[in-house]
Design an enzyme around this catalytic site. Sequence first.
Site, short mmCIF file in Angstrom:
data_model
loop_
_atom_site.label_atom_id
_atom_site.label_comp_id
_atom_site.label_asym_id
_atom_site.label_seq_id
_atom_site.Cartn_x
_atom_site.Cartn_y
_atom_site.Cartn_z
N CYS A 1 2.25 4.40 14.37
CA CYS A 1 3.67 4.00 14.20
C CYS A 1 4.51 4.55 15.39
O CYS A 1 4.63 3.67 16.50
CB CYS A 1 3.95 4.67 12.84
SG CYS A 1 5.88 3.69 12.15
N HIS B 1 0.01 2.45 9.59
CA HIS B 1 -0.40 3.68 9.08
C HIS B 1 -1.79 3.59 8.47
O HIS B 1 -1.86 3.60 7.38
CB HIS B 1 0.62 4.44 8.07
CG HIS B 1 1.94 4.66 8.58
ND1 HIS B 1 2.14 5.95 9.00
CD2 HIS B 1 2.91 4.10 8.80
CE1 HIS B 1 3.65 5.93 9.69
NE2 HIS B 1 4.05 5.01 9.33
N GLU C 1 -4.04 5.82 8.32
CA GLU C 1 -4.24 7.06 7.41
C GLU C 1 -4.13 6.56 5.87
O GLU C 1 -4.96 7.61 5.33
CB GLU C 1 -3.56 8.08 7.93
CG GLU C 1 -2.19 8.14 7.71
CD GLU C 1 -1.23 7.37 8.61
OE1 GLU C 1 0.15 7.81 8.58
OE2 GLU C 1 -1.53 6.63 9.48
#
Length: 554
Positions: free
Chosen positions: A394, A526, A528
């Site tokens: 990001c 993102h 993750e």
Amino acid sequence: MTSSRKVRPTKHIFVTGGVVSSLGKGLTAASLGQLLIARGLSVTMQKLDPYLNVDPGTMNPFEHGEVFVTEDGAETDLDLGHYERFLDRNLGLNANVTTGKVYSTVIAKERRGEYLGKTVQVIPHITDEIKARILSMGEPDAHGNAPDVVISEVGGTVGDIESQPFLEAARQVRHEIGRENCFFIHCSLVPYLATSGELKTKPTQHSVAELRGIGILPDALVLRCDREVPQGLKDKIAMMCDVDYEGVVSCPDSSSIYNIPDVLYREHLDTFIIRRLGLPFRDVDWSTWHDLLERVNNPRHELTVGIVGKYIDLPDAYLSVVEAVRAAGYANWTRTNIKWITSDDCETPSGAMKALSGLDAIVVPGGFGIRGIEGKIGAITFAREHKIPLLGLCLGLQCTVIEAARQAGLEQASSTEFDPAATQPVIATMEEQKAAVSGEADLGGTMRLGAYPATLEEGSLVAELYGTTEVSERHRHRYEVNNAYRAQIAEGSDLVFSGTSPDGHLVEFVEYPKEVHPYLVATQAHPEYKSRPTHAHPLFYGLVKTALELRVHP
């Protein structure tokens, strides 16, 4: 087409906490969910948060920790990340209920006249809305399949004023669906007093008494402690709290959160719940989970990964990033030691050298605001020049682009987020976000949120990592790469814009070719959020794999 599954009532399990906060209710609930899935049951989960915010999207990371974004674009509590990782399934907007959402809905209904002139009160109107949201989690999906079990974690601590409507709603759910379809688990602290060498049960007894005072008798107790609670004390707690002996479970601190399902299994909590709720079951199939635990507890390699962030004083602000790094380590049979680095320390070359030397890999995660930005850029410069594998997320992509732009001769390259009057705004406000940035629209819930598709350049490193050129990732941002500078940056540096939105407008991925740098990749997304302990995300997997290869062949 109707489902062939046998119709049976969905069972509801509520997890509450007492004595102190941060006991690990969310991890207990998620671990139980994983254990029931291993028993062949379908499970979904929900977090009931008593704060007045509609969602955590506008909360300070130091105050709340990470904001976890779901596929459908909901900004939710970080516990939903635990739920998704342990259950290996995506959750949505309805999986996070806050007091703010509930009150907003009830007040909107009152304004529309839906209560037919009645006095709107906490009971029944607020509790009815909470009940409706709890019960909706058990409704059939588009294929006609309803979950066997819904696990709802009640945030806060028993005794908090804010939690009372949620606990009352849970009590009413038990009354309405029948006690045979409802199960209450209470997590409580059993502190160890070093001066006397004793474990103390009184806090748990008082916590259960508080819970009983509002009409809830827990069916099971999960005792949190820094050591194993002996059987004698468990029996005493069972007697004093009027809980079945089988329902008192010891859950001591563990070296890894992924050991917790095994701890609960050895304490037979799943067996007790299945029997009490009359659930169908099979023998535990833990082939996948035990493979994970083998990798967690018996790694063959070890690496140090630096996370260069703005909010490192509260590591929970980067919880999913940490778990994604660890999952990539597990996939590579590697223990990944996390080194926290404040981005301010990397603003100068000497500062970056001191902070980043000795690292095997670096992650530059997301964030907001100007503080620490030059340090993030300095960390990227150091990683690029010293060939250290780096993954930007990001804001990490935006800083990577700014760093490349300065290489390309755009010495004043910046972002309109940091300097609205920037003369070389290589990162600019997205058109649809300008009203929110200028204060003309709400900040909460207005970012570019949720899953969006991207098209990757054929032959790029990211396409190789994903194994495809069409991907989807979750997002949470207001700013984008300014297309007016893309050609100049590409020509003046080695940076490759390797992935965009399907229409080619929004930059989603950038990278350096392997001949320039072994692994310097960044994404506007993102990733993750989509990592799982049993399925490492490709970008994190590539980071750790490259770091390992450089260890062997520097």
